[in-house]
Design a protein around this motif. Structure first.
Motif, PDB file in Angstrom:
ATOM      1  N   THR A  94     -11.840   0.123   8.554  1.00  0.00           N
ATOM      2  CA  THR A  94     -12.013  -0.634   7.321  1.00  0.00           C
ATOM      3  C   THR A  94     -11.675   0.236   6.122  1.00  0.00           C
ATOM      4  N   LEU A  95     -11.300  -0.433   5.049  1.00  0.00           N
ATOM      5  CA  LEU A  95     -11.164   0.235   3.776  1.00  0.00           C
ATOM      6  C   LEU A  95     -11.579  -0.735   2.688  1.00  0.00           C
ATOM      7  N   THR A  96     -12.121  -0.187   1.621  1.00  0.00           N
ATOM      8  CA  THR A  96     -12.586  -0.976   0.490  1.00  0.00           C
ATOM      9  C   THR A  96     -11.885  -0.471  -0.755  1.00  0.00           C
ATOM     10  N   LEU A  97     -11.417  -1.412  -1.564  1.00  0.00           N
ATOM     11  CA  LEU A  97     -10.655  -1.083  -2.770  1.00  0.00           C
ATOM     12  C   LEU A  97     -11.431  -1.408  -4.031  1.00  0.00           C
ATOM     13  N   ASP A  98     -11.092  -0.718  -5.083  1.00  0.00           N
ATOM     14  CA  ASP A  98     -11.531  -1.121  -6.405  1.00  0.00           C
ATOM     15  C   ASP A  98     -10.879  -2.484  -6.677  1.00  0.00           C
ATOM     16  N   PRO A  99     -11.632  -3.481  -7.146  1.00  0.00           N
ATOM     17  CA  PRO A  99     -11.056  -4.806  -7.380  1.00  0.00           C
ATOM     18  C   PRO A  99      -9.816  -4.795  -8.279  1.00  0.00           C
ATOM     19  N   ALA A 100      -9.727  -3.861  -9.190  1.00  0.00           N
ATOM     20  CA  ALA A 100      -8.574  -3.780 -10.098  1.00  0.00           C
ATOM     21  C   ALA A 100      -7.285  -3.449  -9.350  1.00  0.00           C
ATOM     22  N   ASP A 101      -7.385  -2.863  -8.157  1.00  0.00           N
ATOM     23  CA  ASP A 101      -6.206  -2.438  -7.398  1.00  0.00           C
ATOM     24  C   ASP A 101      -5.825  -3.397  -6.268  1.00  0.00           C
ATOM     25  N   ARG A 102      -6.566  -4.480  -6.122  1.00  0.00           N
ATOM     26  CA  ARG A 102      -6.357  -5.387  -4.985  1.00  0.00           C
ATOM     27  C   ARG A 102      -4.938  -5.981  -4.952  1.00  0.00           C
ATOM     28  N   ALA A 103      -4.454  -6.488  -6.064  1.00  0.00           N
ATOM     29  CA  ALA A 103      -3.129  -7.126  -6.098  1.00  0.00           C
ATOM     30  C   ALA A 103      -2.018  -6.127  -5.761  1.00  0.00           C
ATOM     31  N   ALA A 104      -2.078  -4.941  -6.331  1.00  0.00           N
ATOM     32  CA  ALA A 104      -1.056  -3.918  -6.050  1.00  0.00           C
ATOM     33  C   ALA A 104      -1.108  -3.504  -4.578  1.00  0.00           C
ATOM     34  N   PHE A 105      -2.310  -3.389  -4.040  1.00  0.00           N
ATOM     35  CA  PHE A 105      -2.473  -3.036  -2.633  1.00  0.00           C
ATOM     36  C   PHE A 105      -1.840  -4.090  -1.734  1.00  0.00           C
ATOM     37  N   LEU A 106      -2.136  -5.357  -1.990  1.00  0.00           N
ATOM     38  CA  LEU A 106      -1.602  -6.431  -1.143  1.00  0.00           C
ATOM     39  C   LEU A 106      -0.083  -6.522  -1.239  1.00  0.00           C
ATOM     40  N   GLU A 107       0.461  -6.285  -2.402  1.00  0.00           N
ATOM     41  CA  GLU A 107       1.922  -6.302  -2.566  1.00  0.00           C
ATOM     42  C   GLU A 107       2.569  -5.187  -1.755  1.00  0.00           C
ATOM     43  N   ALA A 108       2.035  -3.987  -1.844  1.00  0.00           N
ATOM     44  CA  ALA A 108       2.573  -2.851  -1.082  1.00  0.00           C
ATOM     45  C   ALA A 108       2.352  -3.055   0.414  1.00  0.00           C
ATOM     46  N   TRP A 109       1.200  -3.613   0.783  1.00  0.00           N
ATOM     47  CA  TRP A 109       0.895  -3.849   2.205  1.00  0.00           C
ATOM     48  C   TRP A 109       1.885  -4.833   2.817  1.00  0.00           C
TER      49      TRP A 109
ATOM     50  N   VAL B 121       5.012  -5.364   2.214  1.00  0.00           N
ATOM     51  CA  VAL B 121       6.263  -4.669   2.498  1.00  0.00           C
ATOM     52  C   VAL B 121       6.084  -3.754   3.704  1.00  0.00           C
ATOM     53  N   MET B 122       4.992  -3.004   3.718  1.00  0.00           N
ATOM     54  CA  MET B 122       4.710  -2.072   4.809  1.00  0.00           C
ATOM     55  C   MET B 122       4.552  -2.797   6.139  1.00  0.00           C
ATOM     56  N   GLN B 123       3.802  -3.876   6.143  1.00  0.00           N
ATOM     57  CA  GLN B 123       3.528  -4.609   7.375  1.00  0.00           C
ATOM     58  C   GLN B 123       4.811  -5.190   7.965  1.00  0.00           C
ATOM     59  N   ALA B 124       5.648  -5.801   7.141  1.00  0.00           N
ATOM     60  CA  ALA B 124       6.896  -6.401   7.629  1.00  0.00           C
ATOM     61  C   ALA B 124       7.819  -5.343   8.239  1.00  0.00           C
ATOM     62  N   ALA B 125       7.942  -4.206   7.583  1.00  0.00           N
ATOM     63  CA  ALA B 125       8.812  -3.136   8.096  1.00  0.00           C
ATOM     64  C   ALA B 125       8.239  -2.518   9.366  1.00  0.00           C
ATOM     65  N   THR B 126       6.939  -2.315   9.400  1.00  0.00           N
ATOM     66  CA  THR B 126       6.313  -1.679  10.560  1.00  0.00           C
ATOM     67  C   THR B 126       6.439  -2.538  11.804  1.00  0.00           C
ATOM     68  N   MET B 127       6.341  -3.839  11.666  1.00  0.00           N
ATOM     69  CA  MET B 127       6.455  -4.730  12.819  1.00  0.00           C
ATOM     70  C   MET B 127       7.828  -4.636  13.486  1.00  0.00           C
ATOM     71  N   GLN B 128       8.814  -4.066  12.795  1.00  0.00           N
ATOM     72  CA  GLN B 128      10.152  -3.888  13.358  1.00  0.00           C
ATOM     73  C   GLN B 128      10.302  -2.551  14.087  1.00  0.00           C
ATOM     74  N   GLU B 129       9.307  -1.694  13.998  1.00  0.00           N
ATOM     75  CA  GLU B 129       9.395  -0.370  14.604  1.00  0.00           C
ATOM     76  C   GLU B 129       9.276  -0.427  16.126  1.00  0.00           C
ATOM     77  N   ASP B 130      10.003   0.465  16.758  1.00  0.00           N
ATOM     78  CA  ASP B 130       9.899   0.628  18.205  1.00  0.00           C
ATOM     79  C   ASP B 130       8.478   1.056  18.554  1.00  0.00           C
ATOM     80  N   GLY B 131       7.872   0.378  19.511  1.00  0.00           N
ATOM     81  CA  GLY B 131       6.544   0.737  19.974  1.00  0.00           C
ATOM     82  C   GLY B 131       5.403   0.061  19.257  1.00  0.00           C
ATOM     83  N   CYS B 132       5.686  -0.683  18.189  1.00  0.00           N
ATOM     84  CA  CYS B 132       4.634  -1.393  17.464  1.00  0.00           C
ATOM     85  C   CYS B 132       4.372  -2.731  18.146  1.00  0.00           C
TER      86      CYS B 132
END
Length: 107
Positions: free
Chosen positions: A14-29, A31-42
């Protein structure tokens, strides 16, 4: 004594964020999630918002091996994720790696 070789690696926590950073976190996540799902072994790479705290997230990843997970740490989109998330205020973080010897359906 029986020694089992891991059949997969799970990263969970688990991780907990400062509410002010939630939108930026979800936007970056996203991108990260879509790219990672394409990785070999994921096998899976997901995160959910906790049901009673929208700033607390549950992380769950499945990898074919520890080598695949370590390779993931070196990919370009992981470097971009680290840069994007470095300025975010994570107020709590507990993430663990599990080496799983067996997996069976429940029931």
């Amino acid at each position: 004594m029986v020694h089992y070789l891991p059949v997969m690696v799970i990263v969970a926590g688990t991780l907990t964020l400062d509410p002010a950073d939630r939108a930026a976190f979800l936007e970056a996540w996203a991108v990260m999630q879509a790219a990672t799902m394409q990785e070999d072994g994921c096998i899976s790479y997901d995160m959910w918002c906790h049901w009673n705290d929208e700033n607390r997230f549950q992380l769950f990843e499945e990898w074919e091996s520890l080598e695949h997970l370590h390779a993931h740490f070196e990919v370009e989109h992981m470097q971009a994720w680290r840069a994007a998330s470095s300025g975010l205020n994570v107020t709590d973080r507990e993430i663990s790696i599990y080496e799983v010897a067996d997996k069976k359906p429940l029931g």
